[in-house]
Enzyme design. Structure first.
Site, mmCIF file in Angstrom:
data_model
loop_
_atom_site.group_PDB
_atom_site.id
_atom_site.type_symbol
_atom_site.label_atom_id
_atom_site.label_comp_id
_atom_site.label_asym_id
_atom_site.label_seq_id
_atom_site.Cartn_x
_atom_site.Cartn_y
_atom_site.Cartn_z
ATOM 1 N N GLU A 1 0.834 -1.207 0.000
ATOM 2 C CA GLU A 1 0.000 0.000 0.000
ATOM 3 C C GLU A 1 0.867 1.253 0.000
ATOM 4 O O GLU A 1 0.493 2.277 -0.566
ATOM 5 C CB GLU A 1 -0.965 0.003 1.195
ATOM 6 C CG GLU A 1 -1.966 -1.152 1.199
ATOM 7 C CD GLU A 1 -2.775 -1.281 -0.094
ATOM 8 O OE1 GLU A 1 -2.985 -0.264 -0.787
ATOM 9 O OE2 GLU A 1 -3.192 -2.415 -0.418
ATOM 10 N N HIS B 1 1.621 2.083 -3.555
ATOM 11 C CA HIS B 1 0.546 2.880 -4.170
ATOM 12 C C HIS B 1 0.675 4.340 -3.731
ATOM 13 O O HIS B 1 0.501 5.260 -4.518
ATOM 14 C CB HIS B 1 -0.820 2.377 -3.701
ATOM 15 C CG HIS B 1 -1.300 1.133 -4.377
ATOM 16 N ND1 HIS B 1 -1.365 1.000 -5.746
ATOM 17 C CD2 HIS B 1 -1.780 -0.040 -3.874
ATOM 18 C CE1 HIS B 1 -1.857 -0.200 -6.051
ATOM 19 N NE2 HIS B 1 -2.112 -0.850 -4.927
ATOM 20 N N HIS C 1 3.265 6.219 -5.596
ATOM 21 C CA HIS C 1 2.761 6.537 -6.935
ATOM 22 C C HIS C 1 1.946 7.837 -6.883
ATOM 23 O O HIS C 1 2.088 8.717 -7.727
ATOM 24 C CB HIS C 1 1.890 5.372 -7.413
ATOM 25 C CG HIS C 1 1.632 5.342 -8.889
ATOM 26 N ND1 HIS C 1 0.717 4.492 -9.450
ATOM 27 C CD2 HIS C 1 2.145 6.050 -9.916
ATOM 28 C CE1 HIS C 1 0.695 4.666 -10.764
ATOM 29 N NE2 HIS C 1 1.553 5.612 -11.074
HETATM 30 ZN ZN LIG Z 1 -2.825 -2.817 -4.619
#
Ligand SMILES: [Zn+2]
Length: 715
Positions: free
Chosen positions: A497, A500, A503
């Protein structure tokens, strides 16, 4: 996650039943109608109350409708600026309330908020449909799209034009007038069914508990698990007893360690029959209806099935290519799982002569065999994974790769006391993002782990608006006098996570909607981070005993490496079975399924799933594909697709060194910062210099030999 340009910014009709918002909401005490004078412009959570949301949604939708109307009826000839860009930058008030509302609905919900989701969903769906089906507006978008090659647009602007146009077409803009009414009805109904599915699941998950009264029924359970169950009992006013629930940190340790086979059966059965009991919380008819409506929607848009419609916008492009990848891993994985099952059954029969291995035996005996074979015990690892250390480990990997730093801020508003907030700065000290973490389960939080956002990144009037990114998990709570000690699985989830989140935090796009990427690309930045979590040199830096601060012994690290392939057969099979199930529900051309149970059974029999393994999700609780917006429908395969990318991408790091600055910079510039400003394969090629190979994934999962087979002897 890819967000449709228009869904995010979204349109205005009165919310049903709310023609007259409550008088109080009209006054200037509603925080959504004010500037937020908080640090970093964070939402002032302590001032936000449930009754503020509906009026804010209503005003946001009205504002959006006005903007859209002005764009559609602009007397000036359509240009990029007065049409596509104008559509893109609008909807500010609606974004403001949506970001806060949907963050809370996931992480800290209650009956009031759940009721609001049902009132808002049809209005948002109608707003989107009214925009997509607005002929004047579409004519303008189309005019800009037709001239995109000859206009002097930046590459990102051209991409925005193409994506906006595609969004309109996929949203029904080309539909014949006589089918538009039905199209709208289908959308409205789907938006509500998804919410009901999620409501039922939350209710069933929270509605069950296993109460243990006799100490002897705790046999085999590690002290930390027992302490957590005692805490849970205390919280439920059942002092002196032990409570287990269907939440991840409770059910999975129980299934892994409890010696009591009957209780394991009870707990797993409660889990696997959620929303499948023929009562008012049953999801089967509901999900069959959703599959049928999706197929109908796809057909209206000219696609053979829902999967064809979804995949057309993803890297995979067609159902055939998804099946090709699933088939490639399925057969070897099933062979491994079958061999494992035999071994586990032998272990079971040593305890219970003549017994047949059942799904509630798998985790328990797999752990026993793993312990015997690799001398590695999950509980032996946990003391080296105190939550704060692991989080710092993730931060430090990001620091070594990208030079970014994290500083905790206590002065920023939060929606729950357990939320922590970090100010993230780039290597040169400039502000990058705000990052919040929320790690433990609560009754108002949905299951699983996810990354969300309270503010997206974009450039507003030439100024870079930096994002607010959230990580929400359901990790083991602290128990007794120990801090929260994570399992190996939870450690990987934290890094996932966080990937993410990186990102989102590193995003450098001009237009908000350009931050989104296709579903089957979005797991690349997350899954690649899991690789660093278990690298021995990285582990040595963060995995330290919570009490003694001793680093994790090298022998233990070696055991983790050696045992990493064990269980891959099971993991691949349960995941891939769920992916097939998803694809089967969404590749039916005429899905009139009367009996969802029989349909699921047939789908799983077709691939030869063995009865000792359940698919990772059964249909009635497969919320990835049926809950909420059903974002992973015809998309659950994405994790595997992305794993092809992340395994191949991590090989690029391994070739040069896992912290090689040039490789890290290339990954940041070509992938993490780029969002969806170019086609996903183009971005990947820019980083890797070629298209990805499936081989590294097969090797990583133990489904292919590490070295390429020797060439045949020449004659
Ligand atoms: Zn994911």
């Amino acid at each position: 996650m890819r967000r449709s340009i228009v869904a995010l910014a979204t349109v205005a009709m009165a919310l049903p039943g709310l023609a007259q918002p409550p008088a109080e909401a009209k006054t200037d005490t509603n925080p959504f109608f004010m500037e937020w004078e908080t640090p970093f412009g964070m939402a002032p959570f302590e001032k936000i109350r449930a009754e503020h949301f509906l009026p804010a949604f209503e005003a946001g939708i009205a504002e959006r409708r006005k903007e859209v109307e002005a764009i559609a009826s602009n007397p000036a000839a359509p240009t990029f600026a007065n049409t596509v860009e104008a559509l893109e930058v609008g909807g500010t008030a609606l974004s403001k309330v949506s970001n806060v509302f949907y963050t809370l609905v996931g992480a800290e919900t209650n009956d009031e908020l759940q009721a609001i989701t049902k009132k808002v969903a049809p209005s948002l769906s109608a707003l989107r449909d009214d925009m997509m089906l607005d002929e004047k507006l579409f004519a303008r978008v189309k005019a800009v799209w037709e001239k995109r090659e000859t206009s002097s647009l930046t590459p990102e602007q051209k991409r925005l034009v193409e994506e906006t146009f595609k969004d309109f077409v996929r949203g029904g803009a080309n539909l014949a007038p006589e089918t538009r009414k039905r199209f709208r009805e289908v959308n409205q109904e789907l938006s509500l069914l998804g919410i009901r599915f999620g409501d039922n699941l939350l209710k069933e998950t929270n509605g069950y508990r296993l109460v243990i009264e006799k100490k002897s029924d705790l046999a085999g359970l590690p002290p930390g698990v027992v302490a957590a169950a005692a805490d849970a009992a205390k919280a439920a006013k059942l002092d002196g007893k032990w409570v287990f629930t269907l939440q991840y940190p409770s059910i999975w340790p129980f299934l892994t360690f409890s010696e009591n086979r009957e209780l394991r059966r009870q707990l797993l059965t409660a889990y696997s029959t959620r929303c499948d009991k023929g009562d008012e919380s049953d999801n089967k008819a509901l999900l069959a209806k959703m599959a049928a409506l999706r197929a109908e929607r796809a057909k209206l848009l000219g696609f053979a099935t829902w999967a064809d419609f979804v995949l057309d916008d993803n890297m995979a492009k067609t159902p055939a290519r998804v099946y090709e990848l699933l088939d490639r891993v399925w057969k070897p994985a099933l062979e491994v799982a079958k061999a494992d099952a035999k071994e586990l059954e032998k272990a079971l029969q040593a305890d219970v002569p003549g017994a047949k291995l059942e799904p509630w035996d798998w985790h328990y005996y797999a752990e026993k065999v793993r312990k015997a074979r690799f001398d590695l015990d999950d509980q032996e690892l946990r003391p080296y994974f105190p939550l704060d250390r692991v989080r710092e480990g993730a931060f430090s990997v990001a620091n070594r790769l990208y030079g970014i730093t994290f500083t905790e801020r206590k002065d920023v508003p939060k929606y729950h006391a357990e939320v922590s907030t970090y100010e993230v700065k780039d290597a040169d000290g400039t502000f990058l993002a705000l990052f919040t973490t929320d790690y433990h389960p609560r009754a108002g939080k949905r299951g699983g782990a996810w990354c969300g956002r309270l503010r997206g990144q974009w450039v507003k009037d030439g100024k870079d608006v930096r994002p607010i990114v959230t990580n929400v998990m359901n990790f083991t709570r602290p128990a007794g006098d120990a801090p929260a000690l994570l399992s190996l699985d939870e450690v990987e989830t934290l890094f996932h996570e966080f990937g993410h989140a990186l990102h989102g935090m590193l995003s450098r796009v001009t237009y908000r909607s350009m931050a989104g990427v296709p579903r089957d690309f979005v797991e690349l930045p997350s899954q690649i981070m899991e690789n660093w979590a278990l690298e021995p040199t990285v582990l040595a830096g963060y995995a330290k005993h919570w009490k003694t601060n001793e680093p994790i012994p090298a022998a233990l690290v070696e055991k983790i490496g050696k045992s990493s392939l064990y269980g891959q057969g099971f993991a691949t099979v349960e995941y891939t079975a769920a992916s097939y199930l998803d694809m089967n529900w969404h590749t039916l051309a005429e899905p009139k399924v009367e009996d969802a149970t029989a349909y699921e059974k047939a789908a799983l029999a077709k691939i030869g799933l063995i009865p000792e393994i359940l698919p990772r999700y059964r249909s009635p609780y497969f919320s990835h594909i049926f809950g909420g917006g059903g974002g992973y429908s015809a998309g659950y395969y994405s994790y595997l697709w992305s794993e092809v990318l992340d395994s191949d991408a991590f090989d690029a790091f391994k070739e040069k060194g896992i912290f090689d600055p040039a490789t890290a910079t290339s990954f940041r510039r070509n992938v993490l910062e780029k969002g969806g400003t170019a086609d996903a394969m183009t971005l990947y090629r820019a980083f890797r210099g070629r298209e990805p190979s499936v081989q590294p994934l097969l090797v990583k999962r133990g489904l292919a030999p590490a070295a390429p087979p020797a060439p045949p002897a020449s004659k």
